[in-house]
Scaffold this motif. Structure first.
Motif, PDB file in Angstrom:
ATOM      1  N   PRO A   1       0.830  -1.204   0.000  1.00 49.65           N
ATOM      2  CA  PRO A   1       0.000   0.000   0.000  1.00 49.65           C
ATOM      3  C   PRO A   1       0.862   1.251   0.000  1.00 49.65           C
ATOM      4  O   PRO A   1       1.922   1.301   0.629  1.00 49.65           O
ATOM      5  CB  PRO A   1      -0.799  -0.125   1.300  1.00 49.65           C
ATOM      6  N   SER A   2       0.417   2.266  -0.722  1.00 55.59           N
ATOM      7  CA  SER A   2       1.162   3.518  -0.815  1.00 55.59           C
ATOM      8  C   SER A   2       0.792   4.439   0.344  1.00 55.59           C
ATOM      9  O   SER A   2      -0.345   4.442   0.833  1.00 55.59           O
ATOM     10  CB  SER A   2       0.870   4.210  -2.148  1.00 55.59           C
ATOM     11  N   LEU A   3       1.758   5.223   0.784  1.00 55.72           N
ATOM     12  CA  LEU A   3       1.509   6.219   1.829  1.00 55.72           C
ATOM     13  C   LEU A   3       0.952   7.510   1.247  1.00 55.72           C
ATOM     14  O   LEU A   3       0.574   8.420   2.000  1.00 55.72           O
ATOM     15  CB  LEU A   3       2.807   6.512   2.590  1.00 55.72           C
ATOM     16  N   LEU A   4       0.911   7.600  -0.065  1.00 47.66           N
ATOM     17  CA  LEU A   4       0.429   8.816  -0.707  1.00 47.66           C
ATOM     18  C   LEU A   4      -1.084   8.754  -0.881  1.00 47.66           C
ATOM     19  O   LEU A   4      -1.623   7.804  -1.466  1.00 47.66           O
ATOM     20  CB  LEU A   4       1.097   8.989  -2.076  1.00 47.66           C
ATOM     21  N   ALA A   5      -1.769   9.773  -0.397  1.00 47.80           N
ATOM     22  CA  ALA A   5      -3.229   9.787  -0.430  1.00 47.80           C
ATOM     23  C   ALA A   5      -3.759   9.857  -1.863  1.00 47.80           C
ATOM     24  O   ALA A   5      -4.843   9.362  -2.159  1.00 47.80           O
ATOM     25  CB  ALA A   5      -3.761  10.971   0.384  1.00 47.80           C
ATOM     26  N   HIS A   6      -2.997  10.474  -2.766  1.00 49.57           N
ATOM     27  CA  HIS A   6      -3.479  10.667  -4.121  1.00 49.57           C
ATOM     28  C   HIS A   6      -3.052   9.533  -5.065  1.00 49.57           C
ATOM     29  O   HIS A   6      -3.133   9.677  -6.276  1.00 49.57           O
ATOM     30  CB  HIS A   6      -2.969  12.003  -4.678  1.00 49.57           C
ATOM     31  N   ASP A   7      -2.604   8.440  -4.499  1.00 44.94           N
ATOM     32  CA  ASP A   7      -2.176   7.314  -5.328  1.00 44.94           C
ATOM     33  C   ASP A   7      -3.348   6.785  -6.154  1.00 44.94           C
ATOM     34  O   ASP A   7      -4.443   6.546  -5.632  1.00 44.94           O
ATOM     35  CB  ASP A   7      -1.635   6.195  -4.420  1.00 44.94           C
ATOM     36  N   ASP A   8      -3.139   6.624  -7.456  1.00 44.85           N
ATOM     37  CA  ASP A   8      -4.172   6.122  -8.362  1.00 44.85           C
ATOM     38  C   ASP A   8      -4.123   4.597  -8.344  1.00 44.85           C
ATOM     39  O   ASP A   8      -3.263   3.980  -8.974  1.00 44.85           O
ATOM     40  CB  ASP A   8      -3.939   6.658  -9.773  1.00 44.85           C
ATOM     41  N   VAL A   9      -5.075   3.994  -7.609  1.00 46.67           N
ATOM     42  CA  VAL A   9      -5.060   2.546  -7.431  1.00 46.67           C
ATOM     43  C   VAL A   9      -5.273   1.825  -8.754  1.00 46.67           C
ATOM     44  O   VAL A   9      -4.564   0.871  -9.072  1.00 46.67           O
ATOM     45  CB  VAL A   9      -6.121   2.129  -6.396  1.00 46.67           C
ATOM     46  N   ASP A  10      -6.245   2.260  -9.518  1.00 44.65           N
ATOM     47  CA  ASP A  10      -6.548   1.571 -10.778  1.00 44.65           C
ATOM     48  C   ASP A  10      -5.361   1.621 -11.741  1.00 44.65           C
ATOM     49  O   ASP A  10      -5.014   0.620 -12.379  1.00 44.65           O
ATOM     50  CB  ASP A  10      -7.780   2.201 -11.430  1.00 44.65           C
ATOM     51  N   GLU A  11      -4.755   2.801 -11.837  1.00 37.67           N
ATOM     52  CA  GLU A  11      -3.608   2.939 -12.737  1.00 37.67           C
ATOM     53  C   GLU A  11      -2.437   2.099 -12.255  1.00 37.67           C
ATOM     54  O   GLU A  11      -1.759   1.433 -13.048  1.00 37.67           O
ATOM     55  CB  GLU A  11      -3.205   4.410 -12.834  1.00 37.67           C
ATOM     56  N   GLY A  12      -2.188   2.124 -10.935  1.00 35.00           N
ATOM     57  CA  GLY A  12      -1.084   1.334 -10.386  1.00 35.00           C
ATOM     58  C   GLY A  12      -1.302  -0.157 -10.561  1.00 35.00           C
ATOM     59  O   GLY A  12      -0.366  -0.906 -10.857  1.00 35.00           O
ATOM     60  N   LEU A  13      -2.545  -0.593 -10.391  1.00 39.04           N
ATOM     61  CA  LEU A  13      -2.854  -2.004 -10.557  1.00 39.04           C
ATOM     62  C   LEU A  13      -2.654  -2.445 -11.997  1.00 39.04           C
ATOM     63  O   LEU A  13      -2.079  -3.507 -12.268  1.00 39.04           O
ATOM     64  CB  LEU A  13      -4.294  -2.262 -10.118  1.00 39.04           C
ATOM     65  N   ALA A  14      -3.095  -1.620 -12.926  1.00 34.09           N
ATOM     66  CA  ALA A  14      -2.930  -1.948 -14.343  1.00 34.09           C
ATOM     67  C   ALA A  14      -1.452  -2.021 -14.721  1.00 34.09           C
ATOM     68  O   ALA A  14      -1.034  -2.903 -15.491  1.00 34.09           O
ATOM     69  CB  ALA A  14      -3.651  -0.907 -15.198  1.00 34.09           C
ATOM     70  N   GLU A  15      -0.646  -1.096 -14.188  1.00 38.07           N
ATOM     71  CA  GLU A  15       0.780  -1.095 -14.487  1.00 38.07           C
ATOM     72  C   GLU A  15       1.455  -2.358 -13.971  1.00 38.07           C
ATOM     73  O   GLU A  15       2.289  -2.967 -14.659  1.00 38.07           O
ATOM     74  CB  GLU A  15       1.431   0.148 -13.886  1.00 38.07           C
ATOM     75  N   ARG A  16       1.103  -2.778 -12.769  1.00 42.01           N
ATOM     76  CA  ARG A  16       1.743  -3.958 -12.198  1.00 42.01           C
ATOM     77  C   ARG A  16       1.283  -5.243 -12.878  1.00 42.01           C
ATOM     78  O   ARG A  16       2.045  -6.197 -13.001  1.00 42.01           O
ATOM     79  CB  ARG A  16       1.492  -3.985 -10.685  1.00 42.01           C
ATOM     80  N   ARG A  17       0.059  -5.263 -13.322  1.00 36.80           N
ATOM     81  CA  ARG A  17      -0.390  -6.418 -14.092  1.00 36.80           C
ATOM     82  C   ARG A  17       0.384  -6.519 -15.402  1.00 36.80           C
ATOM     83  O   ARG A  17       0.719  -7.614 -15.861  1.00 36.80           O
ATOM     84  CB  ARG A  17      -1.893  -6.301 -14.364  1.00 36.80           C
ATOM     85  N   ARG A  18       0.656  -5.371 -16.018  1.00 38.66           N
ATOM     86  CA  ARG A  18       1.438  -5.366 -17.251  1.00 38.66           C
ATOM     87  C   ARG A  18       2.851  -5.862 -16.993  1.00 38.66           C
ATOM     88  O   ARG A  18       3.388  -6.687 -17.745  1.00 38.66           O
ATOM     89  CB  ARG A  18       1.478  -3.950 -17.830  1.00 38.66           C
ATOM     90  N   LEU A  19       3.472  -5.365 -15.907  1.00 40.77           N
ATOM     91  CA  LEU A  19       4.831  -5.782 -15.584  1.00 40.77           C
ATOM     92  C   LEU A  19       4.900  -7.266 -15.235  1.00 40.77           C
ATOM     93  O   LEU A  19       5.855  -7.961 -15.597  1.00 40.77           O
ATOM     94  CB  LEU A  19       5.370  -4.944 -14.416  1.00 40.77           C
ATOM     95  N   LEU A  20       3.891  -7.762 -14.532  1.00 39.27           N
ATOM     96  CA  LEU A  20       3.852  -9.180 -14.194  1.00 39.27           C
ATOM     97  C   LEU A  20       3.739 -10.022 -15.456  1.00 39.27           C
ATOM     98  O   LEU A  20       4.432 -11.044 -15.608  1.00 39.27           O
ATOM     99  CB  LEU A  20       2.684  -9.460 -13.255  1.00 39.27           C
ATOM    100  N   ALA A  21       2.870  -9.601 -16.379  1.00 36.08           N
ATOM    101  CA  ALA A  21       2.714 -10.339 -17.639  1.00 36.08           C
ATOM    102  C   ALA A  21       4.022 -10.373 -18.417  1.00 36.08           C
ATOM    103  O   ALA A  21       4.381 -11.400 -19.008  1.00 36.08           O
ATOM    104  CB  ALA A  21       1.604  -9.701 -18.476  1.00 36.08           C
ATOM    105  N   GLU A  22       4.766  -9.257 -18.405  1.00 36.31           N
ATOM    106  CA  GLU A  22       6.051  -9.223 -19.097  1.00 36.31           C
ATOM    107  C   GLU A  22       7.052 -10.166 -18.428  1.00 36.31           C
ATOM    108  O   GLU A  22       7.875 -10.797 -19.102  1.00 36.31           O
ATOM    109  CB  GLU A  22       6.602  -7.796 -19.099  1.00 36.31           C
ATOM    110  N   SER A  23       6.989 -10.268 -17.096  1.00 42.46           N
ATOM    111  CA  SER A  23       7.952 -11.098 -16.358  1.00 42.46           C
ATOM    112  C   SER A  23       7.773 -12.583 -16.639  1.00 42.46           C
ATOM    113  O   SER A  23       8.747 -13.346 -16.596  1.00 42.46           O
ATOM    114  CB  SER A  23       7.821 -10.839 -14.857  1.00 42.46           C
TER     115      SER A  23
END
Length: 336
Positions: free
Chosen positions: A186-208
């Motif tokens: 979890p991010s300590l930043l209140a303005h963290d974009d959860v949907d965008e962050g989740l999509a980015e990590r799914r992309r990185l996982l797929a690449e891995s």
């Protein structure tokens, strides 16, 4: 790289580790080498020191004979080699790991201070410095769970890529599915974009994990991004797994103190065997099973450099066999 190395603990041998190592040797078609290390005494030539060292050797001989007998009961046709070595256990196993496909050890569950500073510690310094994957078996694998599953922790780093390579090959050997897990703290930043962050990590996982399903078409690969603390989430994922596989990010250091915090935590909390995979050396192909073409079964007793920090002279040639009249470790060496 044509054998599985099992560290034999003369105080209390781990039966789950013994079973895991023997089964893996059969799966890979490799020989199983049983190694027991006799730690050096540091009282010079005093009578009590010599008597203590003699007792340690007798206990080591008894332990390795018992382990060999148990392995032969499990797998009568398995090629077994036994070796008794004079030296600090973590250092002995670390050096032998350069010539092994895997190193398997149990865990005594030492306290945090003991596992870092004590010469009784094997798991942490070995996991931090071994050149091949290290399997730490605190509890048995969950073999009764179907479908059989291996879990690999992924974070996009080169070390996790090595872990994925190993995990895919291991899943193929075991006819198991592979569950690739990316844990997003979890991010300590209140303005963290959860949907965008989740999509980015799914992309990185797929690449891995890209390409491994094609290389091992018999392995079903699932991908998950979980939010939470990496140790907690991966420990939960390990509850019904054959093994948990993670890359080693730390480069070693004094007694393994620089071992990555996630790996260190999982060694204590995972509910299945933990396999740590180092970043491969140039020319290596991590995860590819090797085929043993040698059959050896003998017991040697040779001195080893007393070097818990891993900075001493290189190991002697593999054919070197010590003599009973060999002086062994020098006076003043630390005692286990």
């Amino acid at each position: 790289m044509n054998e599985i190395l099992l560290g034999v603990d003369p105080r209390e041998q781990s039966i789950p580790a013994l079973v895991w190592a023997a089964d893996e040797a059969v799966r890979r078609g490799l020989a199983l080498r049983l190694v027991v290390a006799v730690p050096p005494a540091h009282y010079g030539l005093r009578y009590d020191a010599l008597a203590h060292q003699s007792a340690l050797r007798l206990r080591a001989e008894s332990a390795i004979a018992n382990v060999e007998a148990l392995v032969r009961e499990l797998h009568g046709g398995l090629r077994i080699a036994t070796e008794r070595v004079n030296g600090v256990p973590a250092t002995v196993l670390r050096d032998l790991a350069a010539h092994a496909a895997l190193v398997v050890v149990g865990s005594r569950r030492l306290g945090r201070a003991a596992e870092v500073f004590s010469e009784s510690s094997v798991v942490v310094p070995l996991t931090a410095r071994a050149a091949c994957p290290v399997v730490v078996v605190r509890v048995p694998e969950h073999a009764a769970v179907h479908p059989p599953t291996l879990v690999v922790g992924v974070d996009g780093s080169p070390s996790s890529q090595a872990a994925v390579a190993f995990a895919a090959a291991e899943a193929s050997l075991r006819e198991a599915r592979l569950r690739a897990v990316w844990v997003w703290p979890p991010s300590l930043l209140a303005h963290d974009d959860v949907d965008e962050g989740l999509a980015e990590r799914r992309r990185l996982l797929a690449e891995s994990v890209a390409g491994w399903a094609e290389k091992y078409p018999d392995v079903a690969v699932s991908q998950e991004v979980l939010r939470g603390h990496p140790v907690e989430q991966l420990a939960l994922a390990s509850q019904e797994s054959l093994a948990l596989i993670v890359g080693r990010r730390g480069r070693g250091g004094y007694s393994g103190m620089r071992l990555g915090s996630t790996v260190h935590g999982l060694l204590h909390r995972a509910m299945c065997p933990v396999i740590t995979v180092p970043f491969p050396r140039r020319g290596d192909r991590p995860g590819d099973p090797a085929w043993a073409d040698r059959s050896r079964s003998r017991t040697t007793d040779r001195p080893w450099p007393v070097d818990p920090l891993g900075t001493g002279p290189p190991r002697p040639p593999r054919g070197t066999v010590g003599r009973e009249d060999d002086p062994g470790p020098s006076a003043g060496s630390p005692e286990r």
